[in-house]
Motif scaffolding. Structure first.
Motif, PDB file in Angstrom:
ATOM      1  N   GLY A 185      13.172   6.443  -4.900  1.00  0.00           N
ATOM      2  CA  GLY A 185      13.468   5.060  -5.231  1.00  0.00           C
ATOM      3  C   GLY A 185      13.428   4.122  -4.036  1.00  0.00           C
ATOM      4  N   HIS A 186      12.898   4.592  -2.926  1.00  0.00           N
ATOM      5  CA  HIS A 186      12.818   3.768  -1.723  1.00  0.00           C
ATOM      6  C   HIS A 186      11.602   2.846  -1.796  1.00  0.00           C
ATOM      7  CE1 HIS A 186      16.073   6.123  -0.051  1.00  0.00           C
ATOM      8  NE2 HIS A 186      15.477   7.156  -0.626  1.00  0.00           N
ATOM      9  N   THR A 187      11.690   1.702  -1.152  1.00  0.00           N
ATOM     10  CA  THR A 187      10.686   0.646  -1.263  1.00  0.00           C
ATOM     11  C   THR A 187       9.546   0.844  -0.277  1.00  0.00           C
ATOM     12  OG1 THR A 187      12.491  -0.845  -1.804  1.00  0.00           O
ATOM     13  CG2 THR A 187      10.391  -1.860  -1.223  1.00  0.00           C
ATOM     14  N   PRO A 188       8.299   0.789  -0.771  1.00  0.00           N
ATOM     15  CA  PRO A 188       7.171   0.808   0.166  1.00  0.00           C
ATOM     16  C   PRO A 188       7.255  -0.395   1.106  1.00  0.00           C
ATOM     17  CG  PRO A 188       6.413   1.193  -2.072  1.00  0.00           C
ATOM     18  CD  PRO A 188       7.862   0.781  -2.160  1.00  0.00           C
ATOM     19  N   GLN A 189       6.886  -0.196   2.351  1.00  0.00           N
ATOM     20  CA  GLN A 189       6.952  -1.264   3.353  1.00  0.00           C
ATOM     21  C   GLN A 189       6.091  -2.457   2.937  1.00  0.00           C
ATOM     22  OE1 GLN A 189       5.794   0.009   7.253  1.00  0.00           O
ATOM     23  NE2 GLN A 189       6.614  -1.811   8.238  1.00  0.00           N
ATOM     24  N   HIS A 190       4.917  -2.181   2.379  1.00  0.00           N
ATOM     25  CA  HIS A 190       4.027  -3.222   1.884  1.00  0.00           C
ATOM     26  C   HIS A 190       3.907  -3.033   0.382  1.00  0.00           C
ATOM     27  CE1 HIS A 190       3.048  -4.129   6.001  1.00  0.00           C
ATOM     28  NE2 HIS A 190       2.778  -2.849   6.193  1.00  0.00           N
ATOM     29  N   PRO A 191       4.045  -4.101  -0.406  1.00  0.00           N
ATOM     30  CA  PRO A 191       4.010  -3.976  -1.873  1.00  0.00           C
ATOM     31  C   PRO A 191       2.728  -3.296  -2.355  1.00  0.00           C
ATOM     32  CG  PRO A 191       4.639  -6.200  -1.225  1.00  0.00           C
ATOM     33  CD  PRO A 191       4.219  -5.482   0.034  1.00  0.00           C
ATOM     34  N   LEU A 192       2.901  -2.408  -3.325  1.00  0.00           N
ATOM     35  CA  LEU A 192       1.764  -1.747  -3.958  1.00  0.00           C
ATOM     36  C   LEU A 192       1.579  -2.373  -5.334  1.00  0.00           C
ATOM     37  CD1 LEU A 192       2.659   1.920  -3.009  1.00  0.00           C
ATOM     38  CD2 LEU A 192       1.018   0.434  -1.890  1.00  0.00           C
ATOM     39  N   THR A 193       0.351  -2.627  -5.685  1.00  0.00           N
ATOM     40  CA  THR A 193       0.085  -3.375  -6.912  1.00  0.00           C
ATOM     41  C   THR A 193      -0.269  -2.496  -8.106  1.00  0.00           C
ATOM     42  OG1 THR A 193      -2.218  -3.620  -6.242  1.00  0.00           O
ATOM     43  CG2 THR A 193      -0.700  -5.405  -5.654  1.00  0.00           C
ATOM     44  N   CYS A 194      -0.242  -1.203  -7.973  1.00  0.00           N
ATOM     45  CA  CYS A 194      -0.633  -0.370  -9.104  1.00  0.00           C
ATOM     46  C   CYS A 194       0.530  -0.193 -10.095  1.00  0.00           C
ATOM     47  CB  CYS A 194      -1.171   0.974  -8.628  1.00  0.00           C
ATOM     48  SG  CYS A 194      -0.097   1.837  -7.499  1.00  0.00           S
ATOM     49  N   ASP A 195       0.194   0.141 -11.325  1.00  0.00           N
ATOM     50  CA  ASP A 195       1.147   0.217 -12.435  1.00  0.00           C
ATOM     51  C   ASP A 195       2.270   1.223 -12.214  1.00  0.00           C
ATOM     52  OD1 ASP A 195      -0.445  -1.594 -13.686  1.00  0.00           O
ATOM     53  OD2 ASP A 195      -1.413  -0.137 -14.986  1.00  0.00           O
ATOM     54  N   ILE A 196       2.029   2.212 -11.445  1.00  0.00           N
ATOM     55  CA  ILE A 196       2.972   3.304 -11.283  1.00  0.00           C
ATOM     56  C   ILE A 196       4.322   2.845 -10.733  1.00  0.00           C
ATOM     57  CG2 ILE A 196       2.530   4.041  -8.925  1.00  0.00           C
ATOM     58  CD1 ILE A 196       2.113   6.801  -9.994  1.00  0.00           C
ATOM     59  N   SER A 197       4.336   1.739 -10.018  1.00  0.00           N
ATOM     60  CA  SER A 197       5.568   1.266  -9.389  1.00  0.00           C
ATOM     61  C   SER A 197       6.643   0.921 -10.413  1.00  0.00           C
ATOM     62  CB  SER A 197       5.280   0.073  -8.485  1.00  0.00           C
ATOM     63  OG  SER A 197       4.732  -0.965  -9.246  1.00  0.00           O
ATOM     64  N   ARG A 198       6.268   0.699 -11.654  1.00  0.00           N
ATOM     65  CA  ARG A 198       7.259   0.396 -12.685  1.00  0.00           C
ATOM     66  C   ARG A 198       7.957   1.660 -13.174  1.00  0.00           C
ATOM     67  NH1 ARG A 198       3.027  -3.050 -15.593  1.00  0.00           N
ATOM     68  NH2 ARG A 198       2.690  -1.088 -16.620  1.00  0.00           N
ATOM     69  N   SER A 199       7.364   2.808 -12.969  1.00  0.00           N
ATOM     70  CA  SER A 199       7.819   4.039 -13.585  1.00  0.00           C
ATOM     71  C   SER A 199       8.886   4.795 -12.801  1.00  0.00           C
ATOM     72  CB  SER A 199       6.616   4.957 -13.809  1.00  0.00           C
ATOM     73  OG  SER A 199       7.028   6.215 -14.215  1.00  0.00           O
ATOM     74  N   ARG A 200       8.781   4.861 -11.482  1.00  0.00           N
ATOM     75  CA  ARG A 200       9.630   5.671 -10.599  1.00  0.00           C
ATOM     76  C   ARG A 200       9.346   7.163 -10.745  1.00  0.00           C
ATOM     77  NH1 ARG A 200      15.641   5.558 -10.004  1.00  0.00           N
ATOM     78  NH2 ARG A 200      15.073   6.922  -8.337  1.00  0.00           N
TER      79      ARG A 200
END
Length: 113
Positions: free
Chosen positions: A59-74
């Motif tokens: 659940g840690h945040t990527p340093q630079h935002p990632l735009t792919c759909d997977i980020s909503r899922s965890r």
């Protein structure tokens, strides 16, 4: 590298092949693997056999935002089983290779502190 891993009491690391160094770690250490989303359980499953305690912190945040759909899922494993996830290998690799900003609250939770 062998001497380095043998000198550790605690290892905190992002997911990656460098965690194979746990093969040389003394069995009394604690290993903590941090991931942005649950993307791979390989080191978690094997690490539990090698060290006293192996913690997977998700659940840690990527340093630079990632735009792919997977980020909503965890949870990448569940995402890949979905229809859209079948095309997600590139996105999974982005998450696995991302530099993370470790969230101290999540880390404390996962360590039981």
């Amino acid at each position: 590298q062998v001497a380095l891993f043998r000198s550790f009491g605690v290892v905190i690391s992002i997911h990656g092949s460098h965690l194979t160094g746990l093969l040389f770690a003394p069995p009394h250490i604690v290993a903590v693997e941090v991931q942005s989303v649950l993307s791979d359980l390989t080191f978690f499953k094997n690490g539990q056999c090698l060290v006293r305690r192996y913690v997977l912190s998700v659940g840690h945040t990527p340093q630079h935002p990632l735009t792919c759909d997977i980020s909503r899922s965890r949870n990448v494993i569940e995402f890949e089983r979905s229809k859209e996830g079948a095309r997600s290998m590139r996105c999974r690799l982005k998450h696995k290779n991302a530099n993370l900003v470790v969230n101290a609250t999540i880390l404390r939770r996962d360590l039981g502190l």
